[in-house]
Design a protein around this motif. Structure first.
Motif, PDB file in Angstrom:
ATOM      1  N   GLU A   1      -0.433  -0.245  -9.389  1.00  0.00           N
ATOM      2  CA  GLU A   1       0.820  -0.904  -8.942  1.00  0.00           C
ATOM      3  C   GLU A   1       0.623  -2.413  -9.093  1.00  0.00           C
ATOM      4  O   GLU A   1      -0.350  -2.981  -8.597  1.00  0.00           O
ATOM      5  N   ASP A   2       1.543  -3.070  -9.778  1.00  0.00           N
ATOM      6  CA  ASP A   2       1.350  -4.511 -10.038  1.00  0.00           C
ATOM      7  C   ASP A   2       1.846  -5.387  -8.902  1.00  0.00           C
ATOM      8  O   ASP A   2       1.339  -6.478  -8.688  1.00  0.00           O
ATOM      9  N   ASN A   3       2.842  -4.946  -8.187  1.00  0.00           N
ATOM     10  CA  ASN A   3       3.384  -5.756  -7.103  1.00  0.00           C
ATOM     11  C   ASN A   3       2.467  -5.646  -5.883  1.00  0.00           C
ATOM     12  O   ASN A   3       2.255  -4.567  -5.331  1.00  0.00           O
TER      13      ASN A   3
ATOM     14  N   ASP B   1       2.759   3.411 -11.263  1.00  0.00           N
ATOM     15  CA  ASP B   1       4.122   2.846 -11.180  1.00  0.00           C
ATOM     16  C   ASP B   1       4.683   2.805 -12.603  1.00  0.00           C
ATOM     17  O   ASP B   1       3.944   2.594 -13.564  1.00  0.00           O
TER      18      ASP B   1
ATOM     19  N   LYS C   1       0.096  -2.767  -1.415  1.00  0.00           N
ATOM     20  CA  LYS C   1      -0.415  -2.700  -0.052  1.00  0.00           C
ATOM     21  C   LYS C   1       0.274  -1.566   0.735  1.00  0.00           C
ATOM     22  O   LYS C   1      -0.378  -0.760   1.418  1.00  0.00           O
ATOM     23  N   ALA C   2       1.611  -1.513   0.584  1.00  0.00           N
ATOM     24  CA  ALA C   2       2.377  -0.497   1.312  1.00  0.00           C
ATOM     25  C   ALA C   2       2.023   0.907   0.845  1.00  0.00           C
ATOM     26  O   ALA C   2       1.801   1.819   1.661  1.00  0.00           O
ATOM     27  N   LEU C   3       1.954   1.068  -0.496  1.00  0.00           N
ATOM     28  CA  LEU C   3       1.606   2.382  -1.049  1.00  0.00           C
ATOM     29  C   LEU C   3       0.191   2.790  -0.629  1.00  0.00           C
ATOM     30  O   LEU C   3      -0.061   3.953  -0.291  1.00  0.00           O
TER      31      LEU C   3
ATOM     32  N   VAL D   1       4.662   4.813   7.784  1.00  0.00           N
ATOM     33  CA  VAL D   1       3.263   4.827   8.221  1.00  0.00           C
ATOM     34  C   VAL D   1       3.195   4.599   9.732  1.00  0.00           C
ATOM     35  O   VAL D   1       2.472   5.302  10.451  1.00  0.00           O
TER      36      VAL D   1
ATOM     37  N   ASN E   1       8.127  -7.218 -17.302  1.00  0.00           N
ATOM     38  CA  ASN E   1       7.607  -5.858 -17.483  1.00  0.00           C
ATOM     39  C   ASN E   1       8.393  -5.104 -18.540  1.00  0.00           C
ATOM     40  O   ASN E   1       7.830  -4.415 -19.382  1.00  0.00           O
TER      41      ASN E   1
ATOM     42  N   ARG F   1      -1.388   1.913   2.064  1.00  0.00           N
ATOM     43  CA  ARG F   1      -1.339   2.314   3.468  1.00  0.00           C
ATOM     44  C   ARG F   1      -0.781   3.734   3.622  1.00  0.00           C
ATOM     45  O   ARG F   1      -1.300   4.549   4.384  1.00  0.00           O
ATOM     46  N   LEU F   2       0.291   4.000   2.847  1.00  0.00           N
ATOM     47  CA  LEU F   2       0.943   5.307   2.906  1.00  0.00           C
ATOM     48  C   LEU F   2      -0.024   6.412   2.446  1.00  0.00           C
ATOM     49  O   LEU F   2      -0.204   7.431   3.116  1.00  0.00           O
TER      50      LEU F   2
ATOM     51  N   MET G   1       8.055   2.245   3.575  1.00  0.00           N
ATOM     52  CA  MET G   1       6.729   2.866   3.612  1.00  0.00           C
ATOM     53  C   MET G   1       5.962   2.458   4.856  1.00  0.00           C
ATOM     54  O   MET G   1       5.372   3.301   5.543  1.00  0.00           O
ATOM     55  N   HIS G   2       6.002   1.131   5.132  1.00  0.00           N
ATOM     56  CA  HIS G   2       5.299   0.658   6.322  1.00  0.00           C
ATOM     57  C   HIS G   2       5.874   1.334   7.564  1.00  0.00           C
ATOM     58  O   HIS G   2       5.132   1.765   8.460  1.00  0.00           O
TER      59      HIS G   2
ATOM     60  N   GLU H   1       2.678  -6.556  -2.764  1.00  0.00           N
ATOM     61  CA  GLU H   1       3.259  -6.039  -1.519  1.00  0.00           C
ATOM     62  C   GLU H   1       3.395  -4.517  -1.569  1.00  0.00           C
ATOM     63  O   GLU H   1       3.085  -3.801  -0.618  1.00  0.00           O
ATOM     64  N   MET H   2       3.899  -4.093  -2.741  1.00  0.00           N
ATOM     65  CA  MET H   2       4.096  -2.660  -2.931  1.00  0.00           C
ATOM     66  C   MET H   2       2.761  -1.928  -2.944  1.00  0.00           C
ATOM     67  O   MET H   2       2.625  -0.829  -2.377  1.00  0.00           O
TER      68      MET H   2
ATOM     69  N   LYS I   1       9.094   6.509  -4.759  1.00  0.00           N
ATOM     70  CA  LYS I   1       8.100   5.897  -3.882  1.00  0.00           C
ATOM     71  C   LYS I   1       8.501   6.098  -2.416  1.00  0.00           C
ATOM     72  O   LYS I   1       7.675   6.012  -1.523  1.00  0.00           O
ATOM     73  N   MET I   2       9.815   6.273  -2.206  1.00  0.00           N
ATOM     74  CA  MET I   2      10.302   6.336  -0.841  1.00  0.00           C
ATOM     75  C   MET I   2       9.738   7.553  -0.110  1.00  0.00           C
ATOM     76  O   MET I   2       9.865   8.678  -0.592  1.00  0.00           O
TER      77      MET I   2
ATOM     78  N   ASN J   1       6.806   0.585 -13.910  1.00  0.00           N
ATOM     79  CA  ASN J   1       6.823  -0.788 -14.423  1.00  0.00           C
ATOM     80  C   ASN J   1       5.481  -1.457 -14.195  1.00  0.00           C
ATOM     81  O   ASN J   1       5.242  -2.045 -13.151  1.00  0.00           O
TER      82      ASN J   1
ATOM     83  N   ALA K   1      10.699   3.137  -7.813  1.00  0.00           N
ATOM     84  CA  ALA K   1      11.518   2.808  -6.642  1.00  0.00           C
ATOM     85  C   ALA K   1      12.937   3.265  -6.872  1.00  0.00           C
ATOM     86  O   ALA K   1      13.754   3.273  -5.974  1.00  0.00           O
TER      87      ALA K   1
END
Lengths: 126, 667
Positions: free
Chosen positions: A11-13, A55, A18-20, B470, B540, A22-23, B466-467, A15-16, A105-106, A57, A84
């Protein structure tokens, strides 16, 4: 305690990612996170994870291309292409290129969300 | 001088003129004296030499010598003496003509006091009295005179009087005949000239011909013509005084020869000398006076013409002109200036009166510009608004120059004020249109990004979701890991905040703004980071890796961050389109070439710019895209130049192109 699936995340983003991360950590062991397609191809070969989450992209070599390269070398590799945004055309393309699944991703969308899909894919083979 | 035939005609005419003048000269000798009071041939030849081209001089001199020789042979002069006389006359005239031509360059109608003084010095002093040394010696040696110094004096004065009385008349006559276009005189002027002429002749007859000679004749009689001569000099200039002097000279000689007038007190030679001296000392100062008066009249005329021209220029340019005498605080202003400053036509004028009407926001700038001009004795240029009585503001472009007049009075400020309200309005509406065009271009650019942008905007939403998921899962545990929960919530906060920034940035880009730039101290690194986020998805899509090489110590620039974002976004999207194969790599770099500026480089690895397009790249309607309008780079240049910077493009040595922007750094 059942063995947690080893997952590689591309995943390049930040923030994403990090969230992924964690998930995924809720039910899996994240063995690596890479920011682009070519790094994903290299890490998939090196780390031999149970599941590779790509991902769509990605900069440089994008998700679909990375999926093609990974499954060409290792046809058994379990690749999940994530996005996404739902796009039937991309879903079709990714499945053609060897992806095991194309999911949103959701989280929390019933049985076909990312975590459920990973569990299902790993269960099939364990 | 026209055709050769014409020149021959002029030579013949001057020969006749010289012959006649010689006969007149001899006729003007006193009956019982060899002394010629007056030598008109000298004036004839000198005038001819002053009027004709120097390459023809030899012909005219030869003609004069022949005419004189003919006359002397008829009068049975000894040949050798006659020839010597002719050589003497030629030398006199040629040397005077050379001197005058070398030293006096003004045309006859614009003779100055300097010219007139030089003329008197050459033609009435140096040449006559200089050549008289030779003339007197051969006159005495041929036995036509006995006293060398008396002959010297007679020759000198005779030629000097001729030069002063006759040469100006001849020259002005020739000028009127051949050069000047005839001018119609007003009847008043003709009447005055006639009156003056009649008075001069009548007084001449009375003084020089009707007054019996003798010891009872009052010497005061000599002064009676003076008022008339002054009248002539004052009212009719050099021409007037020359003509009057000529009339009076002939009357004086005529009367004296008939044995009348105030010049018959002593021996014939002394009488002649007295008459000559009278003519010389009367004519010379009056002629100089006439020249001074004419000079004055010409400079007044020139001033009037100047004032007329300036008035015309001022009207044509809607200018008002003013002079401020700083020490006396006295302001003079042309009539159109008063309404410009909102002043009543008869209100008293001083500097404060113009100051009061100036828009309060513009006062300081105007004041300091004027102050600086006064201190440095320099110039200023300033634009400001003036509040009119009806409340409407008018824009004035003011320009002034501080001058320290000669003569020790205080400094004066000369200025022009121009109403530039119309120009300012046109500029404002042009700025408004430019802002609208730029806004449309921004919206269009974002339009190209819609697909990838919505994707980018969904990213943070997905991350937040997602957060949250979690977090909920963590709470499901029998003993929730509060540490993890807290960190998850912190991440939600952070992602939301950054997403808000992007939305804010997009809103700013899409917002329609006024013509005035919103100037702030802007960090170009922040601008680039924001643009990179907006364009990330598009990068991208084009399979382009964007690399930011941002110098951490880059200095801020004064600018409008949205406009700068528009420039960077444009350059980045152009670069994406230019990269179709190979390593698609875009580097955005910041730094500085010197401490006073900030450098931004956008370097791609695309196809580069064709050499023939490098020159016109930033012109409007130049594009390489099939569906492009070609306004993008033109707008970029316009924005960067408004920020006081420069933008340029060059091809890289290997492949692709680099666009470089330099902007002035905040001090």
């Amino acid at each position: 305690v059942p063995k947690r699936p080893r997952v590689l995340l591309a995943e390049d983003n930040a923030e994403m990612a990090k969230a992924l991360g964690r998930l995924l950590a809720l039910d899996c062991e994240v063995v690596g996170t890479v920011p682009d397609g070519s790094a994903a191809v290299e890490a998939a070969h090196r780390l031999q994870p149970d599941v590779i989450v790509l991902d769509v992209n990605l900069p440089g070599v994008n998700g679909l291309e990375a999926c093609r390269q990974i499954t060409r070398v290792n046809p058994d590799a379990k690749v999940i292409v994530v996005t996404a945004m739902e796009d039937s055309e991309i879903r079709q393309r990714s499945l053609e290129l060897g992806a095991s699944a194309f999911v949103s991703k959701m989280p929390g969308k019933g049985d076909d969300d990312l975590l459920s899909t990973i569990v299902r894919l790993c269960g099939d083979h364990s | 001088m026209g055709t050769p035939l014409r020149t021959v005609g002029y030579v013949a005419a001057s020969t006749v003129g010289y012959y006649v003048a010689t006969q007149i000269a001899w006729a003007l000798c006193f009956p019982d004296s060899k002394v010629s009071l007056f030598f008109p041939p000298h004036a004839v030849l000198l005038c001819v030499l002053l009027l004709v081209p120097t390459r023809h001089w030899w012909a005219y001199v030869l003609a004069a010598v022949s005419a004189h020789f003919l006359a002397t042979q008829q009068a049975q002069w000894p040949t050798l003496y006659a020839l010597t006389c002719e050589a003497f006359d030629a030398v006199k005239c040629v040397s005077a003509a050379v001197g005058i031509r070398l030293l006096i360059k003004s045309p006859l109608r614009a003779i100055t006091l300097r010219d007139a003084t030089l003329f008197v010095l050459i033609a009435a002093v140096l040449v006559p009295f200089g050549t008289a040394f030779w003339g007197a010696s051969f006159t005495v040696s041929y036995g036509f005179g006995t006293h060398y110094w008396i002959e010297w004096r007679n020759l000198g004065i005779s030629n000097a009087v001729t030069a002063v009385v006759l040469v100006p008349v001849f020259l002005l006559g020739a000028h009127h005949l051949f050069v000047r276009r005839p001018r119609t005189l007003s009847s008043g002027r003709v009447l005055e000239a006639t009156l003056l002429g009649v008075a001069t002749v009548a007084l001449g007859i009375f003084v020089f011909d009707r007054t019996p000679a003798g010891p009872n004749t009052s010497p005061a009689l000599l002064y009676t013509p003076i008022p008339l001569l002054i009248w002539a000099a004052l009212r009719f200039g050099l021409g007037g005084i020359s003509a009057s002097m000529l009339i009076m000279t002939f009357q004086a000689i005529y009367g004296t020869m008939r044995g009348h007038g105030p010049f018959l007190a002593q021996t014939p030679v002394e009488n002649a000398t007295a008459l000559q001296l009278f003519l010389l000392v009367t004519a010379t100062p009056l002629m100089l006076l006439a020249v001074v008066i004419e000079e004055e009249r010409r400079s007044k005329e020139a001033l009037r013409e100047n004032a007329n021209l300036m008035g015309l220029a001022a009207e044509a340019g809607s200018l008002s002109m003013w002079v401020w005498d700083v020490s006396g605080n006295d302001v003079w202003m042309t009539e159109p200036g008063r309404p410009l400053f909102g002043l009543e036509p008869d209100a008293p004028l001083d500097f404060a009166a113009t100051f009061d009407r100036v828009h309060p926001d513009d006062r300081a700038a105007r004041e300091s510009a004027i102050e600086r001009a006064l201190q440095t004795r320099g110039e200023y240029e300033v634009e400001y608004r003036v509040q009119q009585a009806d409340g409407v503001a008018r824009w004035i472009h003011g320009r002034g120059r501080c001058v320290l007049p000669e003569g020790g009075t205080g400094p004066k400020l000369f200025g022009v004020s121009m109403d530039v309200t119309a120009r300012k309005q046109a500029e404002a509406s042009a700025a408004q249109r430019r802002a609208e065009l730029e806004h449309l271009a921004r919206v269009a650019t974002l339009g190209e990004l819609t697909t990838t942008l919505t994707h980018e905007l969904r990213q943070p939403l997905a991350a937040i979701l997602m957060h949250a998921y979690v977090g909920a899962r963590l709470l499901d545990a029998s003993e929730p890991d509060l540490q993890k929960l807290r960190s998850t919530l912190a991440d939600i906060y952070q992602v939301t905040e950054r997403a808000g920034e992007v939305v804010g940035g997009l809103r700013a880009i899409l917002k329609r703004d006024g013509p005035a730039a919103r100037l702030n101290n802007v960090n170009v690194n922040d601008v680039i980071r924001m643009v990179e986020r907006i364009a990330h998805g598009d990068a991208n899509l084009h399979k382009v890796t964007v690399h930011l090489d941002l110098s951490p110590g880059v200095r801020p620039v004064r600018g409008d961050s949205v406009q700068l974002q528009q420039v960077i976004l444009n350059l980045m999207l152009n670069a994406f389109s230019a990269m179709n194969d190979g390593a698609r790599r875009l580097i955005v770099r910041t730094g500085s070439r010197d401490p006073s500026s900030v450098l931004v480089e956008v370097q791609d690895s695309g196809t580069g710019i064709p050499a023939e397009k490098l020159e016109t790249l930033f012109d409007p309607f130049v594009t390489s895209k099939p569906d492009g309008l070609g306004m993008g780079l033109s707008i970029c240049r316009s924005i960067i130049e408004r920020h006081g910077g420069r933008i340029s493009a060059a091809n890289n040595p290997d492949r692709g192109a680099t666009f470089a922007i330099t902007l002035p750094a905040v001090e």
